[in-house]
Scaffold this active site. Structure first.
Site, PDB file in Angstrom:
ATOM      1  CG  HIS A 166      10.879  24.922 -11.549  1.00 62.02           C
ATOM      2  ND1 HIS A 166      11.419  24.087 -12.490  1.00 62.02           N
ATOM      3  CD2 HIS A 166       9.533  24.738 -11.595  1.00 62.02           C
ATOM      4  CE1 HIS A 166      10.436  23.409 -13.081  1.00 62.02           C
ATOM      5  NE2 HIS A 166       9.288  23.796 -12.559  1.00 62.02           N
ATOM      6  CD  GLU A 169      14.747  24.833 -11.092  1.00 65.69           C
ATOM      7  OE1 GLU A 169      14.193  23.733 -10.853  1.00 65.69           O
ATOM      8  OE2 GLU A 169      14.618  25.416 -12.172  1.00 65.69           O
ATOM      9  CG  HIS A 259      14.356  25.291 -15.651  1.00 69.95           C
ATOM     10  ND1 HIS A 259      13.294  24.987 -14.843  1.00 69.95           N
ATOM     11  CD2 HIS A 259      13.842  25.869 -16.762  1.00 69.95           C
ATOM     12  CE1 HIS A 259      12.177  25.353 -15.448  1.00 69.95           C
ATOM     13  NE2 HIS A 259      12.469  25.891 -16.613  1.00 69.95           N
ATOM     14  CD  GLU A 335      17.100  21.758 -16.149  1.00 69.37           C
ATOM     15  OE1 GLU A 335      17.465  22.168 -15.019  1.00 69.37           O
ATOM     16  OE2 GLU A 335      15.902  21.542 -16.450  1.00 69.37           O
TER      17      GLU A 335
END
Ligand SMILES: [Zn+2]
Length: 375
Positions: A166, A169, A259, A335
């Site tokens: 992504h 990010e 991410h 994350e």
């Protein structure tokens, strides 16, 4: 005041900026897609001017909870990115700032440019421990870079680390920078031990097209790469197609997909818990990895994260779940926050590039602790 965004990673639409104290902007959607949240623009002619920059379409962005308790980043020199007062009324996001210099850049998170990406790849490949491979071309004709660290051998563990599927990010590539720097430090004892027993395949940026285009989540075709792992194609998701193909050649004993999360103000790991084929052995390894990471970095925690997925209910189109199933190995999504870490906040910079880099380094401590049991 002028507001511009025609540069690498830029994203903003100017609606009405006649009054700098009440300026109206919108975030542009990812091309061929409805996702939007990433913004990055420059305001010029603003020295000593009290600005109120309203992003009028924030409330209908991809992750509205991401704006709650969020503060935008700003920079005068494009090196130090500091947080500025930002509020959200449920519909629009407002950045309030009185710049000290003539121009200032604002962004959702500290940007990571394509030039910096190329500098990273170039710096790494000059190490005797690192080989560069060009996996293929993206749809916009950019290079998909793979860094192979350590000498492949049959008895060595095979560790894949990929970042920035992504593209908005950017914290994922900042983390990768710290991780690579440590791995290539031949005076670091953990790196030396890891490379004696493992080989690393690292993709610092899985989505260079989306990154350059200023997208939050998709590539040049509008594909969300982390939903393409079951059936990637060269036409729609060549980035995943080439990485998956290379994984089939190397095998995988460990996979970390890096991410950023818009809403949660924490660093956390999401594992392969919903994958039908996942074993107790792998889930125990994940537990141990997380515990070791928390011990190595107090910026990581175990309390907050995504809800566990029921066995068999996993979305198998994602990197973590696909790899866990295909290779039967420890496979996880790491994350990081766009906001800050709520349990260890930093007033000036929030979650920042340097903090990302340090968490990248800490991941190698955790990996070192489980390495011998990965296979
Ligand atoms: Zn993501």
């Amino acid at each position: 005041m002028q507001i511009t965004s025609n540069f690498d990673g830029g994203n903003i639409l100017v609606r009405d900026i006649a009054d700098p104290g009440d300026a109206h902007l919108e975030i542009r959607r990812d091309n061929n897609s409805d996702f939007y949240q990433w913004f990055y623009f420059r305001a010029s002619g603003v020295r000593d001017t009290p600005l109120a920059l309203h992003i009028d379409n924030a409330g209908s962005s991809s992750y509205p909870p991401g704006w709650k308790d969020y503060r935008a980043v700003a920079s005068y020199d494009r090196e130090l990115w500091f947080r500025v007062p930002t509020d959200y009324d449920g519909k629009r996001l407002t950045i309030r700032h009185t710049p000290e210099h003539d121009s200032v850049w604002y962004a959702y998170f500290a940007p990571y440019s394509h030039e910096r990406h190329q500098d990273l790849v170039a710096a790494c490949q000059t190490s005797p421990r690192c080989r560069h491979e060009l996996l293929g071309a993206t749809l916009d004709g950019r290079d998909l870079d793979l860094l192979v660290i350590g000498e492949p051998a049959a008895d060595k563990r095979v560790c894949w680390i990929v970042a920035r599927q992504h593209p908005g990010e950017t914290m994922a590539e900042w983390l990768m920078e710290g991780l690579l720097e440590r791995l290539l430090d031949d005076e670091d004892p953990v790196a030396r031990q890891l490379l004696a027993r493992a080989v690393f395949y690292c993709v610092p940026n899985m989505n260079p097209d989306g990154a350059f285009r200023g997208n939050l989540r998709t590539n040049a075709a509008g594909a969300n790469l982390n939903r393409e792992w079951q059936e990637p194609t060269r036409e729609r998701s060549p980035e995943v197609y080439y990485v998956r193909k290379r994984m089939e050649q190397t095998g995988v004993d460990f996979c970390l997909d890096v991410h950023g999360d818009e809403a949660l103000p924490y660093n956390f790991i999401a594992g392969p818990d919903g994958v039908a084929s996942v074993t107790r052995r792998v889930l125990d390894l994940q537990d141990e990895y997380e515990r070791l990471l928390m011990r190595s970095s107090p910026d990581f925690q175990l309390e907050h994260g995504y809800d566990a997925v029921a066995p068999g209910a996993a979305n198998m189109t994602m990197c973590t779940t696909f790899v866990a199933d295909r290779f039967g190995c420890l496979s996880m999504t790491l994350e990081q926050p766009f906001k800050d870490t709520a349990d260890s906040p930093h007033e000036l910079v929030g979650w920042s590039p340097e903090r990302c880099r340090k968490l990248g380094r800490a991941n190698l401590d955790a990996l070192y602790g489980v390495l011998d049991r990965l296979r």
